[in-house]
Write a protein that holds these residues in place. Structure first.
Motif, short mmCIF file in Angstrom:
data_model
loop_
_atom_site.label_atom_id
_atom_site.label_comp_id
_atom_site.label_asym_id
_atom_site.label_seq_id
_atom_site.Cartn_x
_atom_site.Cartn_y
_atom_site.Cartn_z
N LEU A 1 42.89 38.45 54.69
CA LEU A 1 41.52 37.91 54.64
C LEU A 1 40.49 39.04 54.53
O LEU A 1 39.53 38.93 53.78
N ASP A 2 40.73 40.13 55.26
CA ASP A 2 39.82 41.30 55.17
C ASP A 2 39.82 41.87 53.76
O ASP A 2 38.75 42.21 53.22
N THR A 3 41.02 41.99 53.19
CA THR A 3 41.14 42.56 51.83
C THR A 3 40.40 41.69 50.82
O THR A 3 39.63 42.19 50.00
N LEU A 4 40.60 40.38 50.91
CA LEU A 4 39.93 39.45 49.99
C LEU A 4 38.41 39.54 50.14
O LEU A 4 37.68 39.61 49.15
N ALA A 5 37.95 39.57 51.39
CA ALA A 5 36.50 39.62 51.65
C ALA A 5 35.89 40.90 51.07
O ALA A 5 34.85 40.87 50.40
N ASN A 6 36.57 42.01 51.30
CA ASN A 6 36.10 43.31 50.81
C ASN A 6 36.07 43.37 49.30
O ASN A 6 35.07 43.77 48.69
#
Length: 243
Positions: A94-99
């Motif tokens: 989720l962090d990777t997608l958001a970034n």
């Protein structure tokens, strides 16, 4: 007809006025999910995004500025909420997608300039007008306009993230007038949103124009001379305003 004096400044809305998103949010998010190995239907993501966006905007208006957030944090929360609804649970993912998605929309690659934007901005400059931006956008706007080759047209950019107030609050237009340094009667605003752009700018005495590219806006209180179907119509209107 009273003489209102010359138009000195043209203020612009950005999204769906000068630029548009290249493809739907669902498609963009779907492509990003693919890159990290997730297969999710674009329509499912689009539906989840709309719901998350409504909820997020309601709880934390204008990028959550009043709640100590900023544009990047706000969007990260929104992206994570969207993908959580689609069953993605892994916090690292989720962090990777958001970034990645925040950065994807930071440059010109995901934005398309309307064919009439550049020529109209050039015409306004040629007519001796200064130009500025009043947009419910986050601080990525500067980089996007630079990447799209439009930044040089504007003396200032005022985003709602920076102004800490968003359209339809007239406060953002009041800040723009202060930056322009001229009374409202010498200022024009062009945008595609009936309330945010047209009514709000006019409430301060700015000459608002409603851009309606597809002829779908049926607001009876907007006279034909305040409507534009294409930005190409604007320079002639501005010259008429000066008579």
């Amino acid at each position: 007809m009273t003489m209102r004096g010359p138009v000195r400044w043209v203020l612009w809305d950005i999204k769906d006025t000068l630029l548009k998103v290249r493809c739907s949010v669902g498609e963009q998010y779907c492509n990003e999910a693919k890159r990290v190995g997730l297969k999710l239907p674009a329509m499912q993501i689009e539906t989840a995004f709309r719901q998350a966006y409504r909820q997020h905007s309601h709880l934390y208006p204008n990028y959550g500025i009043a709640h100590g957030m900023n544009g990047q944090l706000w969007w990260a929360g929104l992206v994570k909420n969207t993908f959580s609804q689609c069953g993605v649970q892994d916090p690292t993912l989720l962090d990777t997608l958001a970034n990645n998605l925040y950065h994807n929309f930071s440059g010109p690659q995901n934005w398309e300039v309307f064919p009439d934007s550049n020529s109209t901005l050039k015409s306004c400059t040629a007519l001796g007008m200064k130009q500025g931006v009043v947009s419910n956008f986050d601080r990525r706007l500067e980089g996007i306009l630079q990447g799209c080759g439009l930044r040089t047209h504007f003396s200032f950019l005022l985003t709602s993230e920076e102004a800490a107030v968003a359209k339809p609050d007239p406060g953002i237009f009041a800040q723009a007038l202060k930056k322009s340094g001229v009374p409202a009667k010498h200022v024009v605003h062009v945008g595609d949103h009936y309330i945010n752009d047209y009514l709000t700018s006019r409430s301060l005495g700015i000459r608002g124009y409603l851009l309606d590219r597809h002829g779908l806006q049926k607001h009876l209180d907007v006279p034909p001379q305040h409507r534009l179907q294409s930005l190409d119509e604007l320079p002639a209107r501005l010259l008429q305003e000066m008579d």
